[in-house]
Design an enzyme around this catalytic site. Structure first.
Site, PDB file in Angstrom:
ATOM      1  N   THR A  93      13.778  34.947 -27.199  1.00 53.31           N
ATOM      2  CA  THR A  93      13.757  33.577 -26.700  1.00 53.31           C
ATOM      3  C   THR A  93      14.610  33.564 -25.434  1.00 53.31           C
ATOM      4  OG1 THR A  93      13.581  32.701 -28.940  1.00 53.31           O
ATOM      5  CG2 THR A  93      14.251  31.161 -27.213  1.00 53.31           C
ATOM      6  N   LYS A 168       8.038  27.483 -26.618  1.00 49.51           N
ATOM      7  CA  LYS A 168       9.135  27.689 -27.590  1.00 49.51           C
ATOM      8  C   LYS A 168      10.206  26.605 -27.391  1.00 49.51           C
ATOM      9  CE  LYS A 168      12.139  29.877 -30.311  1.00 49.51           C
ATOM     10  NZ  LYS A 168      12.042  30.272 -31.695  1.00 49.51           N
ATOM     11  N   LYS A 236      22.151  28.495 -27.431  1.00 55.32           N
ATOM     12  CA  LYS A 236      21.538  29.250 -26.325  1.00 55.32           C
ATOM     13  C   LYS A 236      20.167  28.631 -26.001  1.00 55.32           C
ATOM     14  CE  LYS A 236      19.106  32.730 -27.454  1.00 55.32           C
ATOM     15  NZ  LYS A 236      17.828  33.370 -27.427  1.00 55.32           N
TER      16      LYS A 236
HETATM   17  P1  NAP Z   1      20.190  40.075 -33.389  1.00 52.74           P
HETATM   18  O1  NAP Z   1      20.086  40.337 -34.847  1.00 52.74           O
HETATM   19  O2  NAP Z   1      21.524  39.773 -32.807  1.00 52.74           O
HETATM   20  O3  NAP Z   1      19.561  41.351 -32.642  1.00 52.74           O
HETATM   21  C1  NAP Z   1      19.579  41.482 -31.254  1.00 52.74           C
HETATM   22  C2  NAP Z   1      19.063  42.864 -30.920  1.00 52.74           C
HETATM   23  O4  NAP Z   1      19.019  43.008 -29.509  1.00 52.74           O
HETATM   24  C3  NAP Z   1      19.969  43.988 -31.434  1.00 52.74           C
HETATM   25  O5  NAP Z   1      19.150  45.063 -31.806  1.00 52.74           O
HETATM   26  C4  NAP Z   1      20.816  44.325 -30.203  1.00 52.74           C
HETATM   27  O6  NAP Z   1      21.315  45.649 -30.214  1.00 52.74           O
HETATM   28  C5  NAP Z   1      19.785  44.146 -29.115  1.00 52.74           C
HETATM   29  N1  NAP Z   1      20.374  43.864 -27.805  1.00 52.74           N
HETATM   30  C6  NAP Z   1      21.000  42.736 -27.413  1.00 52.74           C
HETATM   31  N2  NAP Z   1      21.381  42.842 -26.132  1.00 52.74           N
HETATM   32  C7  NAP Z   1      20.979  44.058 -25.715  1.00 52.74           C
HETATM   33  C8  NAP Z   1      21.082  44.739 -24.475  1.00 52.74           C
HETATM   34  N3  NAP Z   1      21.671  44.175 -23.414  1.00 52.74           N
HETATM   35  N4  NAP Z   1      20.579  45.977 -24.382  1.00 52.74           N
HETATM   36  C9  NAP Z   1      19.978  46.565 -25.454  1.00 52.74           C
HETATM   37  N5  NAP Z   1      19.842  45.962 -26.650  1.00 52.74           N
HETATM   38  C10 NAP Z   1      20.341  44.722 -26.777  1.00 52.74           C
HETATM   39  O7  NAP Z   1      19.225  38.879 -32.933  1.00 52.74           O
HETATM   40  P2  NAP Z   1      17.880  38.336 -33.621  1.00 52.74           P
HETATM   41  O8  NAP Z   1      18.227  37.320 -34.635  1.00 52.74           O
HETATM   42  O9  NAP Z   1      17.002  39.486 -33.994  1.00 52.74           O
HETATM   43  O10 NAP Z   1      17.252  37.530 -32.391  1.00 52.74           O
HETATM   44  C11 NAP Z   1      16.646  38.191 -31.293  1.00 52.74           C
HETATM   45  C12 NAP Z   1      15.947  37.170 -30.402  1.00 52.74           C
HETATM   46  O11 NAP Z   1      14.980  36.464 -31.170  1.00 52.74           O
HETATM   47  C13 NAP Z   1      16.887  36.111 -29.805  1.00 52.74           C
HETATM   48  O12 NAP Z   1      16.457  35.775 -28.521  1.00 52.74           O
HETATM   49  C14 NAP Z   1      16.718  34.931 -30.755  1.00 52.74           C
HETATM   50  O13 NAP Z   1      16.995  33.681 -30.128  1.00 52.74           O
HETATM   51  C15 NAP Z   1      15.253  35.067 -31.115  1.00 52.74           C
HETATM   52  N6  NAP Z   1      14.880  34.462 -32.401  1.00 52.74           N
HETATM   53  C16 NAP Z   1      15.655  34.671 -33.505  1.00 52.74           C
HETATM   54  C17 NAP Z   1      15.283  34.069 -34.711  1.00 52.74           C
HETATM   55  C18 NAP Z   1      16.126  34.265 -35.961  1.00 52.74           C
HETATM   56  O14 NAP Z   1      15.890  33.527 -36.940  1.00 52.74           O
HETATM   57  N7  NAP Z   1      17.068  35.210 -35.997  1.00 52.74           N
HETATM   58  C19 NAP Z   1      14.151  33.268 -34.779  1.00 52.74           C
HETATM   59  C20 NAP Z   1      13.364  33.103 -33.639  1.00 52.74           C
HETATM   60  C21 NAP Z   1      13.750  33.699 -32.452  1.00 52.74           C
HETATM   61  P3  NAP Z   1      22.639  46.012 -31.063  1.00 52.74           P
HETATM   62  O15 NAP Z   1      22.157  46.331 -32.446  1.00 52.74           O
HETATM   63  O16 NAP Z   1      23.194  47.201 -30.377  1.00 52.74           O
HETATM   64  O17 NAP Z   1      23.559  44.818 -30.991  1.00 52.74           O
END
Ligand code: NAP
Length: 287
Positions: A93, A168, A236
């Protein structure tokens, strides 16, 4: 098909898993190597030591990372390594602006970029039931639609680059309003001396019904927020919405107000609480 997936977080880990289970040749990359190692132990396939290495022979390169700068970094490393004709699919997102910028960079290199943010949360990612809203070129969209099918409940091309992210944003505006409405109704029910679960039984089959009501009313009434979609992520997203609204002139009074309420929840220590914790401002958890 040869695909790569970068970002094995809460969302990316199971999404990449669905691609492997569907029979694709998946190469994963994760910044923190242990997660990639655990993923390979679960699903087989392979992990790469860098984004460029993962991208090298990928026909489709997918990512689901944190925010704009993370997308810029990962896609910036992937684009020079990808074979001509490949498609980048960004499930993060992020802003519509970053999508437009990276779509233009991709096009200059003979590649395509589709912004494809998702809705459905961790449960949707794990069960393969995500809603995906896309922006990009129709030919690129037609190529990626069958690839993401293993974790898709519904998918739609909304327009050119950035249109997925804008859609979104509509989703997040709706959620902000619905959750604040639930929080106020719950607080009102308590002040009126009503049984909260009785109120749910009475109104949840009528016009007030919603996914949030069905899935969050009970936990909100119990003051339980240690799960779900974190307040930090929601802030965010609402930040992206309000910035876009400043540009396009939409008047988002309610969204701006609820964003301020989420800032209060963060100050209460709720940065990782589920978005339904808006009710904690009105009914502080008993310590
Ligand atoms: P998360 O669990 O914090 O995972 C983020 C992932 O991105 C991790 O694998 C992290 O690596 C990697 N990452 C972040 N910054 C990076 C960078 N600069 N370079 C390389 N890798 C990087 O987050 P999430 O919940 O999966 O969410 C991911 C996205 O989906 C976000 O934009 C969020 O808003 C969106 N989203 C989330 C949900 C939800 O319910 N969680 C629902 C809809 C949309 P590391 O393991 O090394 O930290």
């Amino acid at each position: 098909m040869k695909v790569a997936f970068a970002g094995l977080g809460v969302m990316g880990y199971p999404m990449a898993g669905h691609l492997a289970k569907a029979g694709h040749e998946v190469t994963v990359f994760n910044r923190t190597g242990e997660k990639a190692k655990a993923w390979v132990e679960t699903y087989g396939c392979r992990s790469a030591p860098s984004v460029a290495d993962a991208a090298r022979d990928a026909e489709v390169f997918l990512l689901c990372v944190g925010a704009d700068d993370d997308v810029r970094q990962v896609v910036g490393e992937a684009l020079p390594a990808l074979p001509r004709g490949s498609v980048v699919v960004d499930h993060t997102t992020a802003s519509a602006e970053v999508a437009r910028e990276l779509a233009a960079d991709a096009e200059r290199r003979g590649l395509s970029f589709v912004d494809a943010p998702v809705s459905g949360g961790q449960a949707g990612a794990e069960s393969g039931q995500l809603t995906i809203m896309c922006g990009g070129d129709p030919a690129a969209y037609a190529r990626i639609e069958p690839v993401v099918a293993p974790y898709t409940k519904a998918i739609r091309l909304m327009g050119g680059a950035g249109a997925g992210q804008l859609t979104k944003m509509c989703n997040q505006i709706c959620i902000a309003g619905v959750v604040q409405g639930l929080a106020e109704a719950l607080s009102f029910a308590r002040h009126a001396g009503l049984d909260p679960m009785g109120v749910y039984e009475a109104i949840s089959k009528g016009a007030a019904q919603s996914w949030q009501m069905d899935n969050r009313w009970k936990t909100m009434s119990e003051g339980k927020f240690d799960f779900g979609f974190a307040v930090d992520w929601m802030r965010k997203d609402l930040g992206l919405v309000l910035e876009e609204a400043r540009r396009n002139g939409a008047k988002l009074d309610m969204t701006a107000m609820v964003d301020g309420f989420y800032a209060e929840v963060q100050k209460m220590g709720g940065r990782r609480w589920d978005t339904s914790s808006l009710v904690a401002r009105l009914e502080p958890p008993k310590s």
